[in-house]
Scaffold this active site. Structure first.
Site, PDB file in Angstrom:
ATOM      1  N   GLY A  21       0.833  -1.196   0.000  1.00 16.75           N
ATOM      2  CA  GLY A  21       0.000   0.000   0.000  1.00 16.75           C
ATOM      3  C   GLY A  21       0.866   1.245   0.000  1.00 16.75           C
ATOM      4  O   GLY A  21       1.935   1.275  -0.592  1.00 16.75           O
ATOM      5  N   CYS A  22       0.419   2.253   0.692  1.00 19.00           N
ATOM      6  CA  CYS A  22       1.147   3.518   0.764  1.00 19.00           C
ATOM      7  C   CYS A  22       2.537   3.302   1.350  1.00 19.00           C
ATOM      8  O   CYS A  22       2.687   2.721   2.417  1.00 19.00           O
ATOM      9  CB  CYS A  22       0.361   4.503   1.635  1.00 19.00           C
ATOM     10  SG  CYS A  22       1.232   6.041   1.926  1.00 19.00           S
ATOM     11  N   PHE A  23       3.552   3.803   0.660  1.00 21.17           N
ATOM     12  CA  PHE A  23       4.917   3.569   1.141  1.00 21.17           C
ATOM     13  C   PHE A  23       5.217   4.311   2.432  1.00 21.17           C
ATOM     14  O   PHE A  23       6.112   3.913   3.173  1.00 21.17           O
ATOM     15  CB  PHE A  23       5.977   3.827   0.083  1.00 21.17           C
ATOM     16  CG  PHE A  23       5.932   5.125  -0.702  1.00 21.17           C
ATOM     17  CD1 PHE A  23       5.347   6.286  -0.226  1.00 21.17           C
ATOM     18  CD2 PHE A  23       6.510   5.169  -1.959  1.00 21.17           C
ATOM     19  CE1 PHE A  23       5.336   7.459  -0.971  1.00 21.17           C
ATOM     20  CE2 PHE A  23       6.513   6.328  -2.717  1.00 21.17           C
ATOM     21  CZ  PHE A  23       5.916   7.475  -2.217  1.00 21.17           C
ATOM     22  N   TRP A  24       4.482   5.360   2.746  1.00 18.60           N
ATOM     23  CA  TRP A  24       4.707   6.068   4.010  1.00 18.60           C
ATOM     24  C   TRP A  24       4.495   5.127   5.190  1.00 18.60           C
ATOM     25  O   TRP A  24       5.192   5.215   6.200  1.00 18.60           O
ATOM     26  CB  TRP A  24       3.772   7.248   4.163  1.00 18.60           C
ATOM     27  CG  TRP A  24       3.927   8.355   3.172  1.00 18.60           C
ATOM     28  CD1 TRP A  24       5.012   8.636   2.390  1.00 18.60           C
ATOM     29  CD2 TRP A  24       2.947   9.346   2.871  1.00 18.60           C
ATOM     30  NE1 TRP A  24       4.759   9.734   1.625  1.00 18.60           N
ATOM     31  CE2 TRP A  24       3.495  10.195   1.888  1.00 18.60           C
ATOM     32  CE3 TRP A  24       1.659   9.592   3.326  1.00 18.60           C
ATOM     33  CZ2 TRP A  24       2.802  11.284   1.373  1.00 18.60           C
ATOM     34  CZ3 TRP A  24       0.964  10.671   2.802  1.00 18.60           C
ATOM     35  CH2 TRP A  24       1.542  11.505   1.841  1.00 18.60           C
ATOM     36  N   CYS A  25       3.493   4.241   5.072  1.00 13.22           N
ATOM     37  CA  CYS A  25       3.170   3.318   6.171  1.00 13.22           C
ATOM     38  C   CYS A  25       4.301   2.327   6.414  1.00 13.22           C
ATOM     39  O   CYS A  25       4.743   2.136   7.554  1.00 13.22           O
ATOM     40  CB  CYS A  25       1.882   2.560   5.859  1.00 13.22           C
ATOM     41  SG  CYS A  25       0.430   3.618   5.642  1.00 13.22           S
TER      42      CYS A  25
END
Length: 185
Positions: A21-25
């Protein structure tokens, strides 16, 4: 600093490229993990050279948001790194994680070797027992890695009170803490 240079300073290093999913996570999880010496957000798996965030968010470039995580195997093993990935996203959700929808948010693993390919296959098999739906995580062919823009690197640490961090990343971190607190700094 190259992986070889880091290895000389930090022991037996290994790098895995993972998308959840979102790479920030994922970046937020790995930057808090003991033994991780580098975490870099980037794009992989697409057909456009040097993609930008704006391009990949359209879902038209074929890239996934991913994290290149380099860790010291003398401190943490690859199985634990992958276990943390599976604890921090829903691997049964095709091309989405929560409100983040599109192929750029797919659950995907990007082997750099035959050893990685087997490691990834074993991790998927190991984690299927924890999910009632089939895991849809793909193991994709090796593709060029494109680092994300600087504003995406270490996003959570720089923006902890931002709404997305509070509502999306914090619950994922809480789940990882619940199961892997011994591995977190």
């Amino acid at each position: 600093m190259s992986e070889a240079e880091l290895s000389q300073e930090n022991g037996d290093l290994k790098t895995l490229i993972v998308g959840g999913g979102c790479f920030w996570c994922q970046d937020a999880v790995y930057r808090q993990t003991k033994g991780v010496v580098a975490s870099e957000c980037g794009y992989i798996g697409g057909h456009v050279d040097h993609p930008t965030y704006e391009q990949i968010t359209t879902g038209q470039t074929g890239h996934a948001e991913a994290v290149k995580v380099t860790f010291d195997q003398d401190i943490i093993d690859a199985d634990t790194i992958l276990d943390m990935l599976f604890a921090s996203h829903d691997p049964t959700s095709l091309n989405r994680q929560g409100a983040d929808v599109g192929p750029q948010y797919r659950s995907a693993l990007f082997p750099q070797s035959d050893e990685d390919r087997q490691l990834f296959a074993d991790a998927i098999e190991r984690h299927q027992q924890f999910w009632s739906e089939p895991i849809v995580t793909t193991i994709e062919e090796n593709q060029p890695w494109w680092p994300a823009e600087q504003e995406h690197q270490n996003f959570y640490q720089r923006n902890p009170s931002w709404g997305y961090c509070q509502v999306v990343i914090n619950p994922k971190l809480a789940n990882v803490r619940k199961h892997y607190s011994a591995w977190l700094r």
